[in-house]
Design an enzyme around this catalytic site. Structure first.
Site, PDB file in Angstrom:
ATOM      1  N   CYS A  74      -5.012  10.212  26.278  1.00 27.31           N
ATOM      2  CA  CYS A  74      -6.563  10.136  26.469  1.00 27.31           C
ATOM      3  C   CYS A  74      -7.274  11.009  26.173  1.00 27.31           C
ATOM      4  O   CYS A  74      -7.518  11.695  25.131  1.00 27.31           O
ATOM      5  CB  CYS A  74      -7.075   9.204  27.949  1.00 27.31           C
ATOM      6  SG  CYS A  74      -8.348   8.497  27.722  1.00 27.31           S
TER       7      CYS A  74
ATOM      8  N   HIS B 229      -3.267   4.873  28.572  1.00 26.94           N
ATOM      9  CA  HIS B 229      -2.546   5.493  29.598  1.00 26.94           C
ATOM     10  C   HIS B 229      -0.983   4.917  29.921  1.00 26.94           C
ATOM     11  O   HIS B 229      -1.075   3.989  30.677  1.00 26.94           O
ATOM     12  CB  HIS B 229      -3.170   5.499  31.224  1.00 26.94           C
ATOM     13  CG  HIS B 229      -4.435   6.424  30.988  1.00 26.94           C
ATOM     14  ND1 HIS B 229      -4.284   7.807  31.562  1.00 26.94           N
ATOM     15  CD2 HIS B 229      -5.699   6.221  30.586  1.00 26.94           C
ATOM     16  CE1 HIS B 229      -5.701   8.286  31.302  1.00 26.94           C
ATOM     17  NE2 HIS B 229      -6.549   7.462  30.960  1.00 26.94           N
TER      18      HIS B 229
ATOM     19  N   GLU C 274       1.366   5.943  31.735  1.00 24.27           N
ATOM     20  CA  GLU C 274       1.721   6.290  33.077  1.00 24.27           C
ATOM     21  C   GLU C 274       1.510   5.193  34.105  1.00 24.27           C
ATOM     22  O   GLU C 274       2.065   5.011  35.253  1.00 24.27           O
ATOM     23  CB  GLU C 274       1.225   7.473  33.676  1.00 24.27           C
ATOM     24  CG  GLU C 274      -0.211   7.761  33.926  1.00 24.27           C
ATOM     25  CD  GLU C 274      -1.110   8.041  32.800  1.00 24.27           C
ATOM     26  OE1 GLU C 274      -0.635   7.888  31.666  1.00 24.27           O
ATOM     27  OE2 GLU C 274      -2.312   8.483  32.969  1.00 24.27           O
TER      28      GLU C 274
ATOM     29  N   GLY D   9       7.237  10.841  61.470  1.00 24.95           N
ATOM     30  CA  GLY D   9       7.058  10.388  60.290  1.00 24.95           C
ATOM     31  C   GLY D   9       8.004  10.835  59.329  1.00 24.95           C
ATOM     32  O   GLY D   9       8.925  11.582  59.651  1.00 24.95           O
TER      33      GLY D   9
HETATM   34  N1  LIG Z   1       2.834  14.189  67.729  1.00 27.69           N
HETATM   35  C1  LIG Z   1       2.965  14.974  66.996  1.00 27.69           C
HETATM   36  N2  LIG Z   1       3.897  15.964  67.599  1.00 27.69           N
HETATM   37  C2  LIG Z   1       4.228  16.986  66.830  1.00 27.69           C
HETATM   38  N3  LIG Z   1       3.755  17.294  65.792  1.00 27.69           N
HETATM   39  C3  LIG Z   1       2.961  16.350  64.948  1.00 27.69           C
HETATM   40  C4  LIG Z   1       2.721  15.222  65.836  1.00 27.69           C
HETATM   41  N4  LIG Z   1       1.767  14.518  64.918  1.00 27.69           N
HETATM   42  C5  LIG Z   1       1.843  15.259  63.776  1.00 27.69           C
HETATM   43  N5  LIG Z   1       2.505  16.356  63.675  1.00 27.69           N
HETATM   44  C6  LIG Z   1       2.493  17.526  62.849  1.00 27.69           C
HETATM   45  O1  LIG Z   1       1.367  17.379  61.922  1.00 27.69           O
HETATM   46  C7  LIG Z   1       1.922  17.068  60.725  1.00 27.69           C
HETATM   47  C8  LIG Z   1       0.823  16.287  59.842  1.00 27.69           C
HETATM   48  O2  LIG Z   1       0.562  14.945  60.725  1.00 27.69           O
HETATM   49  P1  LIG Z   1       0.483  13.693  60.031  1.00 27.69           P
HETATM   50  O3  LIG Z   1       0.202  12.725  60.945  1.00 27.69           O
HETATM   51  O4  LIG Z   1      -0.800  14.019  58.928  1.00 27.69           O
HETATM   52  O5  LIG Z   1       1.749  13.390  59.194  1.00 27.69           O
HETATM   53  P2  LIG Z   1       2.156  13.129  57.699  1.00 27.69           P
HETATM   54  O6  LIG Z   1       1.460  14.075  56.754  1.00 27.69           O
HETATM   55  O7  LIG Z   1       2.392  11.757  57.228  1.00 27.69           O
HETATM   56  O8  LIG Z   1       3.490  13.867  57.785  1.00 27.69           O
HETATM   57  P3  LIG Z   1       4.858  13.020  58.576  1.00 27.69           P
HETATM   58  O9  LIG Z   1       5.439  12.013  57.678  1.00 27.69           O
HETATM   59  O10 LIG Z   1       5.589  14.235  59.109  1.00 27.69           O
HETATM   60  O11 LIG Z   1       4.073  12.427  59.737  1.00 27.69           O
HETATM   61  C9  LIG Z   1       3.139  16.535  60.776  1.00 27.69           C
HETATM   62  O12 LIG Z   1       4.156  16.480  59.493  1.00 27.69           O
HETATM   63  C10 LIG Z   1       3.726  17.257  62.183  1.00 27.69           C
HETATM   64  O13 LIG Z   1       4.197  18.645  61.499  1.00 27.69           O
END
Ligand SMILES: Nc1ncnc2c1ncn2[C@@H]1O[C@H](COP(=O)(O)OP(=O)(O)OP(=O)(O)O)[C@@H](O)[C@H]1O
Length: 528
Positions: free
Chosen positions: A92, A179, A181, A235
């Site tokens: 593009c 595109h 992709e 997470g």
């Molecule tokens: N309850 C918690 N206890 C400790 N650290 C936390 C907690 N929640 C978030 N964090 C920290 O803050 C970061 C960002 O949190 P966020 O909820 O945005 O998660 P994310 O970007 O989806 O990453 P993840 O997949 O690890 O949750 C996490 O990766 C972690 O390092």
């Protein structure tokens, strides 16, 4: 690995460089190429060639852009790429800017919209090898080629006679008006692969498995025997970093901290603790901060206010808890991904350092550690899918690796209105029932994100012979590829009835269950 070295490709690996002119789909190009086992890396579209060229670069893709070549400040690539003999693919805007610079003429579109356009291949070329003669492409109806540059040859056109694929052999260039992709472009993946593996002859050397060893070596080099602290949320990202660190360093060197805010899902804290112990965690700090969070939230109903309370308190709890356990020049590990890194300015030409959003965004600790060069970001070269693959490779259970995203403020933004322990408990239970039923029906993995929301209203119902007021739970389930847009998941009515009955039978305080059928846009995925 850190922000500075994240873009170092695995040594000795062939790669495709993507010059990013700001298109929303630049990351998709990178992901599609990596899915084919070829390493792709995104750099600023206007970066001088010496910033990114070396013998590993097999080809270059010029991305699309929200700009038009007719704009005064249209971003331009380093012109030397056109005489280097390196294979180029323009998508593009990448086509328009090239045609313009090489003496062609580009017509200006009044409006710009995306849509399907039938394409017919008129000349054989490697780029369309294995692609059917006619296919539907996804085009941005914006600028288009009016006059081809000297020496250019048309490979395909649209039914309206617009040039759809063109080659400029002297510049080793192929350009696409559409595109490839985006998934709506039929055979787009084949076209991208024809370029990367065919025209560029890039070898399929990229896999997370191959990368792991190099990554571990780099991490060891960077950290030495300094203690490493990782905050984990349960997470995907932070769990994968935890697994990686525990398998790269002696477990005593790794300090893992999880803060239970009281806003977590049912059994989440117990499960996280168990999973981390299983991975060999020794210094595991599970902080029970429920009381602190719930009393700070008492009386707050405004969503923004709630978010601020949670974010600020998170930082102060984190600082207190760390201060009592670690001091000196320990390293802080973060789950920053490639997308976080590029969005923070790397790709579009800025030099801003990546900062993980949500909880940690304003964290003085992160700032301090970053300034001191004491940040480890081992996932900074990877896309989310690759992080999941890495997690599997490191032996994380599927329940963690395939987990739906969960917002930083947790149930604090899913209990609408005031957040109390009782209301969190009701929601935890409803959410657990919904997720259990999804897993039972084999639907969990087909959905990007599913959860329950507790509404701040009471609704009338019948209990025995009398009328009773009960809570209302809303169910949300969406499909998405990146969370930027989302579609409502189309459940069978019978499934929703089953979930509704299970929730109202299992939780006496809930009298009604509703299903949220709004897409994003206009709604967001979360309610607050
Ligand atoms: N309850 C918690 N206890 C400790 N650290 C936390 C907690 N929640 C978030 N964090 C920290 O803050 C970061 C960002 O949190 P966020 O909820 O945005 O998660 P994310 O970007 O989806 O990453 P993840 O997949 O690890 O949750 C996490 O990766 C972690 O390092």
């Amino acid at each position: 690995m850190t922000t500075g070295s994240a873009l170092t490709p695995p040594s000795g690996t062939d790669r495709i460089v993507i010059l990013d002119f700001g298109s929303q789909t630049t990351h998709l190009i990178g992901r599609r190429i990596r899915e084919q086992g070829i390493f792709a890396e995104i750099v600023a579209g206007t970066a001088p060639m010496e910033d990114w060229i070396d013998e590993g670069v097999r080809g270059v893709i010029l991305s699309g852009s929200p700009s038009s070549i007719h704009d005064e400040d249209a971003p331009l690539p380093d012109r030397r790429i056109y005489s280097r003999g390196i294979p180029l693919l323009g998508i593009c805007y990448g086509l328009h800017v090239t045609a313009h610079l090489l003496g062609g003429e580009i017509s200006r579109a009044e409006t710009r919209e995306y849509g399907p356009a039938p394409v017919e291949v008129v000349t054989n070329h490697e780029i369309t090898s294995g692609v059917s003669r006619r296919f539907t492409s996804w085009m941005s109806h914006g600028d288009a080629i009016r006059r081809l540059p000297p020496g250019a040859r048309e490979i395909a056109t649209t039914s309206h006679g617009v040039t759809a694929i063109v080659t400029i052999p002297e510049a080793s260039f192929v350009g696409l008006q559409f595109h490839p992709e985006v998934t709506h472009s039929e055979q787009g993946l084949q076209i991208l692969d024809n370029f990367a593996a065919g025209v560029c002859q890039a070898r399929r050397q990229w896999s997370v498995e191959n990368y792991l060893e190099q990554l571990q070596g780099e991490l060891r080099g960077q950290a030495g025997d300094k203690p490493i602290l990782l905050l984990i949320s349960g997470g995907v990202d932070s769990s994968v970093v935890a697994a990686l660190l525990l398998q790269t360093f002696p477990p005593e060197q790794i300090h893992l901290m999880y803060i239970d805010t009281g806003l977590m899902r049912k059994d989440e804290s117990v499960e996280i603790g168990a999973a981390l112990r299983k991975l060999g965690a020794r210094n595991l700090y599970l902080i029970d901060a429920e009381e602190r969070f719930l009393s700070a939230l008492a009386g707050a109903v405004d969503p923004e206010k709630k978010r601020h309370i949670i974010g600020d308190l998170f930082i102060s709890v984190q600082e207190d808890e760390i201060a009592s356990r670690l001091s000196g020049d320990y390293l802080l590990a973060q789950g920053t991904l490639y997308t976080d890194l590029i969005e923070s300015g790397h790709g579009s030409g800025g030099t801003a350092k990546s900062i993980k959003s949500h909880h940690n965004v304003a964290s003085p600790l992160v700032r301090k550690k970053r300034e001191a060069g004491l940040i480890l970001e081992p996932l900074a070269a990877l896309y989310k899918d690759e992080v999941r693959d890495l997690g599997r490779l490191l032996g994380l259970p599927e329940e963690i690796v395939g987990r739906h995203p969960f917002p930083g403020p947790g149930l604090g933004v899913r209990v609408l209105g005031e957040v109390t322990r009782e209301r969190c408990d009701i929601l935890r239970e409803a959410d657990a029932i919904f997720i259990r039923e999804l897993r039972k029906a084999g639907l969990y993995d087909a959905i990007w994100q599913a959860f329950a929301v507790l509404l701040p209203i009471q609704s009338v119902g019948v209990a025995g012979d009398s009328r009773a007021y009960g809570n209302v739970v809303a169910l949300r389930a969406v499909t998405s590829t990146d969370g930027m847009t989302a579609d409502v998941y189309g459940f069978e009515p019978a499934f929703l009835r089953t979930v509704s009955a299970a929730i109202t039978n299992g939780i006496p305080q809930v009298g009604r269950v509703v299903y949220d059928c709004s897409g994003k846009p206009p709604a967001t995925i979360e309610w607050e």
